[in-house]
Structure formats: C-alpha cells, structure tokens
Write an enzyme that holds these catalytic residues in place. Structure first.
Site, PDB file in Angstrom:
ATOM      1  CE1 TYR A 138      -4.091   1.780   0.684  1.00 43.80           C
ATOM      2  CE2 TYR A 138      -3.164   2.510   2.761  1.00 43.80           C
ATOM      3  CZ  TYR A 138      -4.166   2.565   1.817  1.00 43.80           C
ATOM      4  OH  TYR A 138      -5.243   3.403   2.004  1.00 43.80           O
ATOM      5  CG  HIS A 143      -4.107   4.434  -3.211  1.00 43.25           C
ATOM      6  ND1 HIS A 143      -5.333   4.504  -3.824  1.00 43.25           N
ATOM      7  CD2 HIS A 143      -4.142   3.327  -2.414  1.00 43.25           C
ATOM      8  CE1 HIS A 143      -6.080   3.477  -3.433  1.00 43.25           C
ATOM      9  NE2 HIS A 143      -5.387   2.749  -2.577  1.00 43.25           N
ATOM     10  CD  GLN A 250     -11.121  -2.129   0.140  1.00 42.25           C
ATOM     11  OE1 GLN A 250     -11.445  -2.020  -1.042  1.00 42.25           O
ATOM     12  NE2 GLN A 250      -9.984  -1.670   0.602  1.00 42.25           N
ATOM     13  CE1 TYR A 254     -12.739  -0.252   6.347  1.00 46.83           C
ATOM     14  CE2 TYR A 254     -10.407  -0.405   6.893  1.00 46.83           C
ATOM     15  CZ  TYR A 254     -11.572   0.327   6.830  1.00 46.83           C
ATOM     16  OH  TYR A 254     -11.585   1.625   7.250  1.00 46.83           O
TER      17      TYR A 254
END
Ligand code: MN
Length: 425
Positions: A138, A143, A250, A254
């Site tokens: 990640y 992002h 998700q 999550y």
C-alpha cells in the site's frame, strides 16, 4: 556479471515495428503455446511481433554452456528457469540478445530460425508464473492519502504508521489470473444502508487498482533477512497488475483484519515479465522520505523506475477512454524497502512469489489509480464515449492497463493487462 543486453545502440535482425514495447533491449520472458498445439506450453522471449521458443533453442544447443537444460523451458511456468537465480537468467538474456543481434549470423542463417522464431499471432500467452505467495503493499502516499481523506479525517489522512512501515497484507495466489481472462462480478455481504442490516448481493462498486507486481527469485532460508542492498538480487522482474477490488464488500468487512473477499476474487497480471535487468537504464530516485526511515529501510542509489502507466476503459462498440496516466516512480516505498520489510522478521520469500505495489496514484486527479479516487467516491463521475457515466466498473466494461519506459531513444514496455468484467455467475 555485466548486463550486455541493454545498450541503446543494439539492433536486431528480427524486424521490430516502430514504437513496439519489445525491442532487443527488452527481451521479456513469458509462457506461450502455439495455436496449433495449445496444450504444449513452453518458455519464450518476446521480440517485436515474434516470440523465441527457448525450449527449441536449448535443444539446438545454443545454451549448452549455460546452466539451463531443455527441460527448464519445456514447462507450464517460468519457475524452473527462475530457480537458477539472477546471474543465470542474466547470462541467458545476454545470450539471447547476442543471437538476435544484426551483426550475428550464427542463428539467423540456420533453418532452425524458422522453427524457433514464431509470429506472436500464432501463439497464445498464458499465466507466466506459478505464484506461491502473493503479498500486496500500500505504498503510494497519494493513494493512501486520498483514501484516508475520503473515509477518515482529511486532516489526518495518513495513519500514524504509514510513514514508518511499508504497509502490506497477505493476498491470495489462487485467483491471480493472466491478461485476457474475464472476471465475474463477485457476490458477498454489503451494507448499502448504514442504518440497516447487511445484505447478500452482487457487489455494486467494482473497481480496478493500477499496480505493478514484482516476481521473486528464491529468497533466504526462514529466519534470515534480505537487506535493501541485497533485495534486487532476489527480484526477477515486473508486470502490470490490476488488483480488482469490490469497494462495498471491502468497506463492511475490512475492520479489524483488513481486506478479505473484497480483493481475492481476481487479480489480473500482464503476460510478459520484464526483467529488473532490462529496467536498469530507467532507474530513478524515490521520493524523499520524511521522517527518516529506520535503519533496516535505508538504501543507497536509485531504487525506483520511471515507468509511465495508463488505464483505459473500453465499452462495447466504442473506442476506449483513457481514464488515468500515472508513473511507477511516484511510489513512496520502493521494492528494495518492501522486500527488506517483508523479511525483517525472518519471513522467507520463495521463487515465484508475487509482490503488488499497491495502487499507484500520482499527484494530480488525472493520475489517480482507481475509480474510487478518479470519481472521488462517486461525486465526480467519468463521462464515457456513449454518453454514460462511470463511478465504478460496469458489466461488460474492459479495463486495460499499459506501461512503458522511454529515454535515449529507447522504449521498452510491458504490453498490457486487459480483462473484461462479466455479470455475476
Ligand atoms: Mn491492491
């Protein structure tokens, strides 16, 4: 051992179309079969619009002084070849380059040429690597910041650990598929109404993630670390990687252990693995890192790569629409740091492991690497050529990702990873 296959002046006797991703400076590895004999897979190298059958080349004796046997190439996957390690594969790529050079007639003038060199239109590409373990990082600050702004607190978008740890999770290898294979919309638990119970339904928020993956050689035995200085010795090459994601699944699942069924229904990879060796001329600096990283994450030299990336969506009967242009060099954490972090606790990596970069978003809105960000959580839909709008990917949309490097008049590329989303089964 020197890399002799990268020099910009090299030219091949094999005709390579202008702007091809696959000049003699690239020579990526893959697994193909001839359309006339689809179950007979073999290892091949791509040049221009041809592939070179390495099993045939070994049989003819062109690799007799190398460590490889014909058996290493008469295979369904690249793993047996990769088992020989970085220096052996470098020697092999150097040899293939020599044999394809315009000044070398030793293979060119043989009848064998007409058997071993095959038009790409006469072969099918297959999943190139038998992936043992798949880890997804990640590592794009942009992002992680965008997602943090949308779902948490814009003022504290990055979680406190993000600037210290190359954050990652263990994915699933069984559903990593090759470019060209269709993906079915997954079903699962979603919670469209925050005030109501969850429901079981097809996901309504299918997204792509623009990523690159790297494939490893064997690592070290369990218990030992790979340092940032050693990391590149354990990296075979890179591919384009679309880490399909179901955002609504998700969102509900999550916490606290991270993504599960939102991510493991499919991830698509491109079929030609561009070696880390071939990428050396395009090495570039990583973004500055503050705060200063812990000692095991420090590194020297240029550890990132200038790889231009784009994403297109194609709908039936219309030209494709390019929705994002990004670059691998935007990644905050580089591959050497990812591998050093992955093994810092003694975790062993093995030949054929796949490491995803995480979604690669750039600094500007047109460089974001997912629909979640491009359409900003649905608030800024993307206009399509038929007048429709996209917040996420719809059934029968095809997502295409491409990537290439270019400098000193040389362009090498990855081809594409292309997959179509079909309705739920
Ligand atoms: Mn991902």
């Amino acid at each position: 051992m020197q890399i002799t296959a990268n020099q910009a002046h090299l030219k091949s006797w094999v005709e390579v179309p202008a702007h091809s991703d696959f000049p003699i400076q690239n020579l990526p590895f893959g697994v193909v079969s001839e359309c006339s004999s689809p179950t007979q897979k073999f290892v091949a190298v791509r040049i221009g619009d041809h592939v070179l059958n390495l099993a045939a080349m070994a049989e003819y004796g062109y690799f007799d002084d190398l460590v490889f046997s014909q058996q290493d190439f008469q295979q369904d996957y690249l793993n047996p070849m990769m088992k020989h390690g970085k220096m052996a594969v470098r020697a092999l790529r150097n040899r293939i380059s020599e044999l394809l050079l315009d000044i070398n007639n030793s293979f060119r003038l043989q009848q064998e040429q007409h058997v071993a060199l095959i038009p790409v239109s006469a072969v099918e590409t297959h999943m190139p690597v038998q992936i043992g373990d798949y880890t997804d990082f990640y590592s794009s600050k942009e992002h992680a910041t965008n997602v943090g702004m949308m779902f948490r607190d814009p003022a504290n978008a990055l979680l406190p650990n993000w600037l210290w740890i190359p954050v990652g999770y263990h994915g699933r290898a069984s559903s990593v598929i090759a470019s060209g294979q269709d993906v079915y919309r997954p079903k699962g638990q979603i919670k469209p109404d925050d005030n109501a119970d969850p429901i079981y339904a097809p996901s309504r928020q299918i997204d792509f993630e623009l990523e690159m993956g790297f494939i490893t050689f064997d690592g070290k035995p369990l218990g030992q670390q790979i340092t940032t200085a050693e990391a590149e010795d354990h990296i075979f090459g890179l591919c384009l990687f679309n880490d399909w994601s179901a955002r609504d699944i998700q969102k509900w699942e999550y916490v606290p252990l991270g993504p599960f069924l939102a991510k493991n229904f499919a991830s698509s990879m491109s079929c030609w693995i561009v070696t880390l060796d071939a990428l050396q001329p395009f090495a570039t600096a990583t973004p500055a890192q503050h705060p200063e990283v812990l000692s095991y994450l420090k590194f020297e030299g240029n550890k990132s790569y200038d790889i231009q990336l784009e994403v297109a969506i194609e709908i039936p009967q219309h030209p494709e629409k390019i929705v994002s242009k990004s670059n691998f060099k935007y990644m905050y954490w580089n591959m050497a740091q990812q591998l050093a972090h992955h093994t810092v606790n003694g975790c062993n990596i093995r030949c054929g492991d796949l490491m995803g970069s995480g979604t690669i978003s750039g600094p500007t809105p047109d460089s974001y690497g997912s629909m979640l960000e491009l359409a900003w959580k649905g608030t800024q839909p993307i206009q399509m050529p038929d007048g429709s709008e996209r917040r996420f990917i719809q059934d029968h949309d095809t997502v295409i990702m491409r990537g290439y490097c270019e400098n000193n008049g040389i362009k090498i590329g990855f081809g594409e990873v292309k997959s179509k989303l079909l309705p739920s089964l």
